[in-house]
Enzyme design. Structure first.
Site, PDB file in Angstrom:
ATOM      1  N   GLN A  13     -38.604 -40.490  75.247  1.00  0.00           N
ATOM      2  CA  GLN A  13     -38.139 -40.794  73.896  1.00  0.00           C
ATOM      3  C   GLN A  13     -37.254 -39.663  73.386  1.00  0.00           C
ATOM      4  O   GLN A  13     -37.642 -38.496  73.406  1.00  0.00           O
ATOM      5  CB  GLN A  13     -39.277 -41.014  72.905  1.00  0.00           C
ATOM      6  CG  GLN A  13     -38.703 -41.481  71.553  1.00  0.00           C
ATOM      7  CD  GLN A  13     -39.715 -41.674  70.461  1.00  0.00           C
ATOM      8  OE1 GLN A  13     -40.334 -40.719  70.007  1.00  0.00           O
ATOM      9  NE2 GLN A  13     -39.894 -42.919  70.027  1.00  0.00           N
ATOM     10  N   CYS A  45     -39.745 -42.137  63.300  1.00  0.00           N
ATOM     11  CA  CYS A  45     -40.527 -40.972  62.882  1.00  0.00           C
ATOM     12  C   CYS A  45     -40.098 -40.519  61.490  1.00  0.00           C
ATOM     13  O   CYS A  45     -38.910 -40.300  61.243  1.00  0.00           O
ATOM     14  CB  CYS A  45     -40.348 -39.837  63.885  1.00  0.00           C
ATOM     15  SG  CYS A  45     -41.285 -38.360  63.450  1.00  0.00           S
ATOM     16  N   ASN A  59     -46.356 -52.312  67.146  1.00  0.00           N
ATOM     17  CA  ASN A  59     -47.044 -51.026  67.066  1.00  0.00           C
ATOM     18  C   ASN A  59     -47.564 -50.859  65.639  1.00  0.00           C
ATOM     19  O   ASN A  59     -46.985 -51.371  64.697  1.00  0.00           O
ATOM     20  CB  ASN A  59     -46.053 -49.917  67.445  1.00  0.00           C
ATOM     21  CG  ASN A  59     -46.582 -48.514  67.195  1.00  0.00           C
ATOM     22  OD1 ASN A  59     -45.919 -47.703  66.548  1.00  0.00           O
ATOM     23  ND2 ASN A  59     -47.753 -48.202  67.689  1.00  0.00           N
ATOM     24  N   GLY A  60     -48.673 -50.134  65.517  1.00  0.00           N
ATOM     25  CA  GLY A  60     -49.192 -49.802  64.201  1.00  0.00           C
ATOM     26  C   GLY A  60     -50.589 -50.358  63.961  1.00  0.00           C
ATOM     27  O   GLY A  60     -50.760 -51.572  63.845  1.00  0.00           O
ATOM     28  N   GLY A  64     -51.232 -46.246  69.678  1.00  0.00           N
ATOM     29  CA  GLY A  64     -51.078 -44.809  69.494  1.00  0.00           C
ATOM     30  C   GLY A  64     -52.391 -44.066  69.456  1.00  0.00           C
ATOM     31  O   GLY A  64     -52.984 -43.756  70.487  1.00  0.00           O
ATOM     32  N   ARG A  65     -52.872 -43.793  68.242  1.00  0.00           N
ATOM     33  CA  ARG A  65     -54.020 -42.896  68.090  1.00  0.00           C
ATOM     34  C   ARG A  65     -55.273 -43.354  68.822  1.00  0.00           C
ATOM     35  O   ARG A  65     -56.013 -42.539  69.368  1.00  0.00           O
ATOM     36  CB  ARG A  65     -54.313 -42.695  66.599  1.00  0.00           C
ATOM     37  CG  ARG A  65     -53.325 -41.745  65.936  1.00  0.00           C
ATOM     38  CD  ARG A  65     -53.416 -41.809  64.431  1.00  0.00           C
ATOM     39  NE  ARG A  65     -52.892 -43.071  63.921  1.00  0.00           N
ATOM     40  CZ  ARG A  65     -53.030 -43.491  62.675  1.00  0.00           C
ATOM     41  NH1 ARG A  65     -53.719 -42.757  61.814  1.00  0.00           N
ATOM     42  NH2 ARG A  65     -52.511 -44.632  62.277  1.00  0.00           N
TER      43      ARG A  65
END
Length: 331
Positions: A68, A98, A209-210, A232-233
């Site tokens: 990325q 971001c 995503n999210g 992600g997390r």
């Protein structure tokens, strides 16, 4: 490797600053052989002007793996993409999501949602320079933008520039008033909008995503017609929950990984890192969540976090930390 990355994008681990470094990705690859892995964001200026080529280091075992990039200058991004392609990455991804202050000051990240024309120029320049696929990760909008208008227009721009694959973080980013951490939680999720974009752009490969925290949630999105899911997390903090069964459940291949076996497989990797002058905790900080939710997880974290920082600490610390973890058959 382009097709490998696209196939692997059915499930991916999000690029996360300070987290998804090469050691983290190596652990994740041992848990899933199929999932697409992303680097932390690397800024084009760091590569082109700063010569920080060490930021491109990765292990061959990490494939399929995507780089990325952050930036907003088409020619600089093209040069950085060339460095990434030459290093062997399977995909080059442009960060348009971001929200950090540092990113805004460099005119890249989520602020680029306001400049779809510039993003299209960047995508075109990168595509003209490399053979590997160039993709985009974006938000549904920023600040007072209306996502219903902004997102389809943004997708039109990047599609016209030749981008065929996009990952959409289903939240707005608030560039003023919210911290990067708050931007991951406070703006409401709009999954429906992302699903509608797949209907409006059937030719685009769209990943969502999210806030996705389980493989069951991922499968729900895939079953509803999306092409991919990025986590992600949850993938970082509970890597076994997300990745150990990803190959059979998401990709229909292989068998679930055993995190105890993963620890043993990490021993030669750790030994090579130490022999090159590295420290144990640089690797093991990414392994603390391997046994999240299992008996012995707390002892694993404690022994590993306390022992790994000592001078001269080696693989024996990992093996000692394993002693209190219940085998999979007993859970």
């Amino acid at each position: 490797m382009k097709n490998n990355a696209q196939k692997a994008a059915r499930l991916s681990v999000a690029p996360m600053m300070d987290w998804t470094d090469r050691h983290c990705r190596y652990v994740h690859r041992l848990l899933s052989g199929q999932t697409l892995l992303y680097t932390e964001m690397v800024t084009a200026p760091a590569l082109v002007r700063g010569g920080a080529m060490h930021l491109l280091d990765f292990s061959p075992e990490e494939h399929p793996v995507a780089l990325q990039l952050g930036g907003s200058d088409p020619q600089e991004l093209a040069q950085a993409a060339r460095f990434g392609a030459d290093a062997g990455y399977d995909e080059i991804n442009l960060n348009c999501g971001c929200p950090s202050d540092r990113v805004q000051s460099g005119t890249f990240g989520a602020v680029l949602m306001k400049e779809p024309g510039r993003v299209a120029e960047c995508v075109s320049a990168m595509r003209e320079t490399v053979d590997v696929e160039v993709t985009v990760k974006c938000r549904i909008g920023v600040d007072d933008q209306d996502p219903e208008e902004v997102l389809p227009a943004f997708l039109e721009y990047i599609r016209a520039a030749g981008c065929a694959r996009v990952t959409i973080h289903a939240r707005k980013a608030w560039l003023k008033g919210l911290s990067p951490k708050e931007n991951r939680d406070i703006p409401p999720l709009d999954y429906d909008l992302v699903h509608r974009m797949k209907g409006a752009f059937p030719d685009l490969h769209i990943s969502i995503n999210g806030g996705i925290a389980s493989l069951d949630q991922a499968r729900t999105h895939l079953d509803a017609g999306l092409d991919g899911v990025m986590i992600g997390r949850a993938a970082y903090h509970q890597p076994t929950d997300i990745l150990a069964e990803a190959d059979p459940l998401i990709f229909g291949t292989g068998k679930a990984a055993d995190p105890i076996e993963v620890v043993h497989k990490m021993v030669p990797y750790v030994e090579a890192h130490l022999a090159a002058g590295g420290r144990l905790h640089q690797i093991t900080r990414h392994m603390l969540g391997l046994f999240a939710g299992r008996p012995g997880a707390r002892a694993w974290r404690r022994v590993l976090s306390e022992g790994a920082v000592h001078e001269g600490a080696g693989p024996e610390v990992m093996l000692q930390a394993l002693e209190g973890v219940a085998p999979l058959a007993e859970v």
